[in-house]
Design an enzyme around this catalytic site. Structure first.
Site, PDB file in Angstrom:
ATOM      1  N   SER A  74      -3.840  37.568  27.929  1.00  0.00           N
ATOM      2  CA  SER A  74      -2.955  37.689  29.100  1.00  0.00           C
ATOM      3  C   SER A  74      -3.737  37.277  30.344  1.00  0.00           C
ATOM      4  O   SER A  74      -3.226  36.551  31.208  1.00  0.00           O
ATOM      5  CB  SER A  74      -2.451  39.123  29.265  1.00  0.00           C
ATOM      6  OG  SER A  74      -1.688  39.500  28.144  1.00  0.00           O
ATOM      7  N   ASN A 154       5.065  33.457  19.164  1.00  0.00           N
ATOM      8  CA  ASN A 154       4.647  34.730  18.571  1.00  0.00           C
ATOM      9  C   ASN A 154       5.758  35.448  17.825  1.00  0.00           C
ATOM     10  O   ASN A 154       5.495  36.313  17.016  1.00  0.00           O
ATOM     11  CB  ASN A 154       4.052  35.657  19.649  1.00  0.00           C
ATOM     12  CG  ASN A 154       4.897  35.737  20.890  1.00  0.00           C
ATOM     13  OD1 ASN A 154       5.348  34.721  21.423  1.00  0.00           O
ATOM     14  ND2 ASN A 154       5.125  36.927  21.386  1.00  0.00           N
ATOM     15  N   GLN A 182      -1.430  32.464  19.060  1.00  0.00           N
ATOM     16  CA  GLN A 182      -0.999  32.614  17.668  1.00  0.00           C
ATOM     17  C   GLN A 182      -1.519  31.487  16.781  1.00  0.00           C
ATOM     18  O   GLN A 182      -1.353  31.530  15.557  1.00  0.00           O
ATOM     19  CB  GLN A 182       0.538  32.664  17.596  1.00  0.00           C
ATOM     20  CG  GLN A 182       1.149  33.845  18.323  1.00  0.00           C
ATOM     21  CD  GLN A 182       0.933  35.179  17.602  1.00  0.00           C
ATOM     22  OE1 GLN A 182       0.678  35.225  16.395  1.00  0.00           O
ATOM     23  NE2 GLN A 182       1.018  36.279  18.337  1.00  0.00           N
ATOM     24  N   SER A 202      -7.089  34.839  21.943  1.00  0.00           N
ATOM     25  CA  SER A 202      -7.307  36.291  21.893  1.00  0.00           C
ATOM     26  C   SER A 202      -7.847  36.672  20.524  1.00  0.00           C
ATOM     27  O   SER A 202      -7.245  36.335  19.496  1.00  0.00           O
ATOM     28  CB  SER A 202      -5.962  36.986  22.132  1.00  0.00           C
ATOM     29  OG  SER A 202      -6.147  38.375  22.207  1.00  0.00           O
ATOM     30  N   HIS A 204      -8.002  39.440  18.813  1.00  0.00           N
ATOM     31  CA  HIS A 204      -7.357  40.384  17.893  1.00  0.00           C
ATOM     32  C   HIS A 204      -6.237  39.769  17.074  1.00  0.00           C
ATOM     33  O   HIS A 204      -5.630  40.426  16.236  1.00  0.00           O
ATOM     34  CB  HIS A 204      -6.899  41.655  18.639  1.00  0.00           C
ATOM     35  CG  HIS A 204      -5.716  41.519  19.529  1.00  0.00           C
ATOM     36  ND1 HIS A 204      -4.488  42.033  19.208  1.00  0.00           N
ATOM     37  CD2 HIS A 204      -5.560  40.950  20.755  1.00  0.00           C
ATOM     38  CE1 HIS A 204      -3.628  41.807  20.199  1.00  0.00           C
ATOM     39  NE2 HIS A 204      -4.262  41.147  21.150  1.00  0.00           N
ATOM     40  N   THR A 240     -19.252  42.908  33.759  1.00  0.00           N
ATOM     41  CA  THR A 240     -20.267  42.809  32.698  1.00  0.00           C
ATOM     42  C   THR A 240     -19.619  42.376  31.387  1.00  0.00           C
ATOM     43  O   THR A 240     -18.580  42.906  30.986  1.00  0.00           O
ATOM     44  CB  THR A 240     -20.963  44.180  32.520  1.00  0.00           C
ATOM     45  OG1 THR A 240     -21.489  44.554  33.790  1.00  0.00           O
ATOM     46  CG2 THR A 240     -22.072  44.112  31.490  1.00  0.00           C
ATOM     47  N   CYS A 327       4.715  43.665  23.007  1.00  0.00           N
ATOM     48  CA  CYS A 327       4.735  43.924  24.456  1.00  0.00           C
ATOM     49  C   CYS A 327       6.145  44.250  24.942  1.00  0.00           C
ATOM     50  O   CYS A 327       6.324  44.849  25.997  1.00  0.00           O
ATOM     51  CB  CYS A 327       4.224  42.712  25.233  1.00  0.00           C
ATOM     52  SG  CYS A 327       2.693  42.081  24.607  1.00  0.00           S
TER      53      CYS A 327
END
Ligand code: PLP
Length: 382
Positions: A74, A154, A182, A202, A204, A240, A327
């Site tokens: 995102s 997605n 995706q 992403s 995950h 960081t 989402c």
């Protein structure tokens, strides 16, 4: 999780692979220094970050300097679009083209830009969820500064003609961004060959950890930092670096890319078994392209049912599926993706997405088919 479940919501998120976990633990135990610190512990952590950057950029076909780590896709989507908009506005170009079924990370950023005076054109994705390149070509104007088209959807898994879209943009001197969340780890990607200027990913979604993503931006593109602070990521993203997550993302992506052909064949066979089984249920409608879709994506509407009720009934049986984007869950509105395909509100509200991965088995698919059939019949009786 101690109880046995069938997890079939891999488009929402995936289980971390052993390779990713191992990389993460190695960094937690041994590379806990701050990569910005000049001492040995810091430099050892920096080496992990740079190693991961090189691994991921090689897998995407870009230079390591072109990759910026973010906290999620995102953030990468926001940064890509806001950066291109800012440069565009400085050059008097305030028109952006995207599609009507992007993820909300893209659509909401565009809405915000619209409020700030940008002009937004959303391309039609037609019945199967694919844009037509000729419509993109027509939509590009002299003041277009960016085209953003998602690589694969997605919810319905449809795959866009990315290389061609990128070529059309380049012919007209327009930047091309793709939300490839995706697709990365599931479809071979080479950003240079595919004419991609910016790409969001992403971890995950490919058996890496949550809370880590990346933005590829071609050399020369000026990225606006969304976070004020330190000079991390060459001043493009303050904060960081999440060293364990970055290392795990690289390990996960490497493993998925190395085994992509074999995983795709395996997962596609499961998908076909599932599509065949669910198609036998009366009043079922497959959403999206029949074959040209993500290997693990299945999305069906079942007439006279409610997708949310259906997924809850399956959850009671230990089967985890969803109605669409995680989402958007809880929203009373039907999926904007299915509405973009031209589905009626009531049909769109009956949709369920079942997304598979290499950890699923044939027995699980047969169990899903049988339980979906029972749940559909129960809902129609009630
Ligand atoms: N874009 C697409 C197509 C997605 O599927 C998702 C996640 O569901 C995102 C963006 C957002 O990713 P993240 O969870 O890393 O912010």
């Amino acid at each position: 999780m101690s109880e046995k479940i069938i997890y079939a919501d891999n488009a929402a998120t995936t289980k971390m692979s052993a390779a990713a976990k191992e990389a993460m633990l190695r960094c937690i135990d041994d590379y806990y220094g701050n990569p910005s610190s000049l001492h040995r512990a810091g430099q050892a952590a920096l080496k992990e970050v740079q190693g991961a950057r090189e691994t991921i950029s090689a897998l995407l076909g870009c230079d390591a300097k072109e990759l910026t780590f973010t906290s999620c896709a995102s953030e990468a989507d926001n940064q890509a679009i806001i950066s291109a908009a800012k440069t565009g506005a400085q050059n008097g170009k305030k028109h952006i083209i995207s599609t009507s079924f992007e993820h909300h990370a893209v659509l909401k950023t565009l809405e915000k830009l619209k409020d700030e005076g940008f002009y937004i054109t959303l391309l039609n994705v037609h019945e199967t969820g694919v844009i037509r390149p000729e419509e993109l070509e027509k939509a590009i104007r002299p003041d277009t500064c960016l085209v953003s088209v998602m690589y694969a959807n997605n919810e319905i898994g449809s795959i866009q003609p990315i290389e061609e879209a990128g070529r059309l943009c380049h012919e007209k001197g327009v930047l091309f961004h793709t939300d490839a969340v995706q697709a990365v780890g599931h479809i071979p990607i080479d950003v240079k060959k595919q004419n991609i200027d910016m790409l969001s990913l992403s971890a995950h979604k490919f058996h890496g950890p949550k809370g880590i993503g990346a933005l590829y931006a071609k050399k020369g593109i000026l990225l606006t930092s969304l976070i004020n602070g330190g000079e991390q990521e060459r001043g493009k993203r303050a904060g960081t670096e999440n060293v364990p997550a970055i290392a795990a993302m690289a390990a996960a992506l490497k493993e998925e890319c190395e085994n992509m052909d074999e995983n795709t064949v395996y997962v596609k066979a499961l998908r076909e078994r599932l599509i065949f089984g669910l198609s036998q249920i009366k009043g079922s409608v497959l959403n999206g392209e029949r074959y040209d879709r993500l290997a693990g994506n299945v999305n069906f509407c079942f007439e006279q049912t409610d997708g949310e009720m259906l997924s809850l009934l399956l959850s009671e049986k230990g089967i985890c599926i969803s109605t669409g984007s995680a989402c958007a869950s809880g929203s009373p509105e039907p999926s904007h993706v299915l509405m973009a395909l031209g589905r009626s509100r009531s049909i769109a509200k009956s949709a369920v997405r079942i997304s598979l991965c290499r950890y699923n088995t044939e027995d699980e698919i047969d169990c899903i088919i049988s339980e979906v059939r029972k749940a559909v019949e129960k809902l129609r009786r009630s």
